[in-house]
Design an enzyme around this catalytic site. Structure first.
Site, PDB file in Angstrom:
ATOM      1  N   CYS A 119       0.806  -1.225   0.000  1.00 45.15           N
ATOM      2  CA  CYS A 119       0.000   0.000   0.000  1.00 45.15           C
ATOM      3  C   CYS A 119       0.840   1.277   0.000  1.00 45.15           C
ATOM      4  O   CYS A 119       0.358   2.342  -0.377  1.00 45.15           O
ATOM      5  CB  CYS A 119      -0.923   0.021   1.214  1.00 45.15           C
ATOM      6  SG  CYS A 119      -1.606  -1.573   1.672  1.00 45.15           S
ATOM      7  N   HIS A 143      -4.349   7.921   4.333  1.00 51.47           N
ATOM      8  CA  HIS A 143      -4.291   6.557   3.806  1.00 51.47           C
ATOM      9  C   HIS A 143      -5.707   5.972   3.755  1.00 51.47           C
ATOM     10  O   HIS A 143      -6.136   5.447   2.733  1.00 51.47           O
ATOM     11  CB  HIS A 143      -3.370   5.695   4.661  1.00 51.47           C
ATOM     12  CG  HIS A 143      -3.202   4.312   4.138  1.00 51.47           C
ATOM     13  ND1 HIS A 143      -2.734   4.056   2.863  1.00 51.47           N
ATOM     14  CD2 HIS A 143      -3.452   3.099   4.695  1.00 51.47           C
ATOM     15  CE1 HIS A 143      -2.690   2.750   2.665  1.00 51.47           C
ATOM     16  NE2 HIS A 143      -3.135   2.144   3.760  1.00 51.47           N
ATOM     17  N   GLU A 160      -5.061   5.821  12.309  1.00 50.86           N
ATOM     18  CA  GLU A 160      -4.547   6.953  11.539  1.00 50.86           C
ATOM     19  C   GLU A 160      -4.961   8.277  12.170  1.00 50.86           C
ATOM     20  O   GLU A 160      -4.177   9.229  12.218  1.00 50.86           O
ATOM     21  CB  GLU A 160      -5.034   6.873  10.091  1.00 50.86           C
ATOM     22  CG  GLU A 160      -4.445   7.948   9.210  1.00 50.86           C
ATOM     23  CD  GLU A 160      -4.648   7.715   7.719  1.00 50.86           C
ATOM     24  OE1 GLU A 160      -4.077   8.474   6.918  1.00 50.86           O
ATOM     25  OE2 GLU A 160      -5.378   6.751   7.365  1.00 50.86           O
ATOM     26  N   LYS A 179      -9.334   7.232  -1.542  1.00 51.25           N
ATOM     27  CA  LYS A 179      -9.823   5.854  -1.700  1.00 51.25           C
ATOM     28  C   LYS A 179     -11.342   5.751  -1.576  1.00 51.25           C
ATOM     29  O   LYS A 179     -11.925   4.754  -2.027  1.00 51.25           O
ATOM     30  CB  LYS A 179      -9.156   4.944  -0.680  1.00 51.25           C
ATOM     31  CG  LYS A 179      -7.665   4.734  -0.892  1.00 51.25           C
ATOM     32  CD  LYS A 179      -7.095   3.785   0.138  1.00 51.25           C
ATOM     33  CE  LYS A 179      -5.589   3.647   0.010  1.00 51.25           C
ATOM     34  NZ  LYS A 179      -4.870   4.873   0.472  1.00 51.25           N
ATOM     35  N   HIS A 194      -8.930   0.870  -3.055  1.00 56.06           N
ATOM     36  CA  HIS A 194      -7.513   0.780  -2.707  1.00 56.06           C
ATOM     37  C   HIS A 194      -6.760   0.090  -3.842  1.00 56.06           C
ATOM     38  O   HIS A 194      -6.871  -1.119  -4.034  1.00 56.06           O
ATOM     39  CB  HIS A 194      -7.369  -0.016  -1.418  1.00 56.06           C
ATOM     40  CG  HIS A 194      -6.018   0.070  -0.790  1.00 56.06           C
ATOM     41  ND1 HIS A 194      -4.892   0.502  -1.473  1.00 56.06           N
ATOM     42  CD2 HIS A 194      -5.592  -0.209   0.475  1.00 56.06           C
ATOM     43  CE1 HIS A 194      -3.861   0.477  -0.677  1.00 56.06           C
ATOM     44  NE2 HIS A 194      -4.253   0.048   0.514  1.00 56.06           N
ATOM     45  N   PHE A 210       0.396  -2.730   4.314  1.00 56.42           N
ATOM     46  CA  PHE A 210       0.446  -4.028   4.951  1.00 56.42           C
ATOM     47  C   PHE A 210       1.901  -4.356   5.279  1.00 56.42           C
ATOM     48  O   PHE A 210       2.820  -3.984   4.555  1.00 56.42           O
ATOM     49  CB  PHE A 210      -0.135  -5.109   4.035  1.00 56.42           C
ATOM     50  CG  PHE A 210      -1.612  -4.977   3.807  1.00 56.42           C
ATOM     51  CD1 PHE A 210      -2.493  -4.963   4.875  1.00 56.42           C
ATOM     52  CD2 PHE A 210      -2.118  -4.864   2.523  1.00 56.42           C
ATOM     53  CE1 PHE A 210      -3.861  -4.843   4.664  1.00 56.42           C
ATOM     54  CE2 PHE A 210      -3.482  -4.745   2.302  1.00 56.42           C
ATOM     55  CZ  PHE A 210      -4.357  -4.735   3.380  1.00 56.42           C
TER      56      PHE A 210
END
Length: 417
Positions: free
Chosen positions: A168, A308, A319, A340, A345, A404
């Protein structure tokens, strides 16, 4: 580290995007501002037996319309086709030709999560279960560095070349890595960004068993809901975003249009869990602090954060906490939004898409909204610009990618004056 006053400056002079919301950066951007969704039912494989049946697919993409020979296209993976199209668009946008003329000071860095993994699985299944012939080009499809190779080959860039595989965070890391190459003086021009094409049965199976994917199949346009109390997981996307980065002096010498300057970059690791975020947000907080230090900024100078924001139960509160840890009380006064929410994603391409959105935020002095934010989550209580774009004075922006494996990256862009 090189003294900031002596460090080579890096600017964005061209952008290309192949996205679920359009095949150019401008179409992508206008759809983001309008809070339009690029998410719909899966068509790339039969998803009828899967818990998740929706994705952010790239639509109406014909590689031959992007300067790719039909015969060559049959030998390449979908992620490579995307990145070649986005790279050509970025070069043209930068006022450069389709050839970098064997330049050893022109390089390529591409981020990807899975490269040609999807094609590898398909070909293996066809060989194992149907006895199908294996293509002699399969190895050139499945190796994760092939997108970067093909970009360099097609556009004759003989300089620094690398592939970043931080899932990611890969697109953001690729841009940061390319920025560092220019700062070090080993390149004048870099094509940098990310690509992925992972909408497939194997990926839906893998993420599905972790209960990581949204199952809002009856309402796909509202499925991706970052920071919303009723969010239920990731929507998988795909595509490619590529940027032309240049040494400022090189860009000025050729009269290039400049979208923004890249002034800060940092990367680190949670070292916590292969998929879950650290609930204390220790490393995600630190990566933002490190990016601010790299840019020689204080917390008061950030005007906007592109989050993100995966719309998972754990990521969004973590986050939010990271932003609070870094910015303190000022966190509540910084507009934050989630790209996103409208495209899903796109893994290796995600950070590149978000960098493009940040550059266009600076250009237009407009912040795209976080779509589908209807019921605020008390654990996510910052200003997420819900549902409607906002005009704002934006000089400096931060873009965060938390991958990840706990691989985190933060990028800072500034309006070029």
């Amino acid at each position: 580290m090189t003294d900031l006053a002596q460090r080579r400056r890096v600017v964005i002079t061209g952008m290309g995007a192949i996205t679920p919301l359009g095949l150019t950066p401008e179409e992508f951007w206008q759809n983001l501002l309008a809070a339009k969704s690029g998410i719909g039912p899966v068509t790339l494989f039969d998803a009828s037996q899967y818990r998740t049946q929706i994705a952010g697919e790239v639509k109406n993409f014909d590689p031959t319309q992007h300067g790719i020979d039909a015969k060559d296209a049959r030998r390449m993976g979908r992620a490579t086709l995307f990145v070649l199209a986005a790279s050509r668009s970025a070069l043209n946008d930068a006022g450069l030709s389709d050839s970098l003329e064997e330049n050893f000071r022109a390089g390529v860095v591409v981020g990807t999560g899975l490269g040609g993994f999807v094609e590898a699985i398909k070909d293996h299944d066809a060989y194992a279960h149907q006895g199908a012939r294996v293509s002699p080009f399969l190895a050139a499809v499945i190796l994760p560095n092939m997108p970067a190779f093909y970009v360099a080959q097609h556009f004759r860039a003989r300089g620094y070349n690398s592939t970043v595989v931080t899932t990611c965070a890969a697109g953001t890391d690729a841009i940061g890595t390319a920025t560092e190459a220019i700062r070090r003086g080993v390149a004048d021009i870099m094509l940098a960004g990310g690509t992925d094409a992972i909408i497939s049965d194997i990926v839906f199976t893998a993420f599905g068993v972790m209960r990581a994917l949204s199952t809002r199949n009856d309402d796909p346009t509202h499925a991706c809901r970052p920071f919303d109390k009723n969010r239920d997981g990731i929507v998988i996307g795909e595509g490619s975003g590529m940027l032309v980065l240049e040494n400022l002096d090189h860009a000025l010498a050729r009269g290039a249009h400049i979208y923004a300057e890249i002034i800060g970059y940092a990367a680190n690791s949670d070292a916590f869990h292969f998929v879950a975020p650290d609930p204390q947000a220790i490393s995600t907080s630190q990566v933002m602090r490190d990016a601010l230090k790299d840019a020689n900024l204080t917390i008061d100078q950030i005007d906007y954060i592109n989050a993100h924001a995966t719309a998972t139960a754990l990521n969004d509160p973590s986050e939010t906490l990271a932003v609070k840890n870094v910015f303190g009380a000022r966190a509540y006064r910084i507009p934050i939004s989630a790209t996103k929410s409208m495209i899903g994603h796109a893994m290796g391409a995600a950070g590149a898409f978000e960098a493009i959105a940040c550059a266009l935020t600076i250009r237009d002095q407009k912040i795209h909204p976080t779509a589908n934010l209807e019921t605020p989550d008390p654990a996510c209580d910052l200003d997420y610009v819900p549902n409607i774009a906002r005009e704002a004075q934006v000089e400096i922006v931060m873009s965060n990618s938390f991958g990840f494996g706990g691989q985190n990256a933060s990028l800072i862009l500034r309006k070029h004056a």
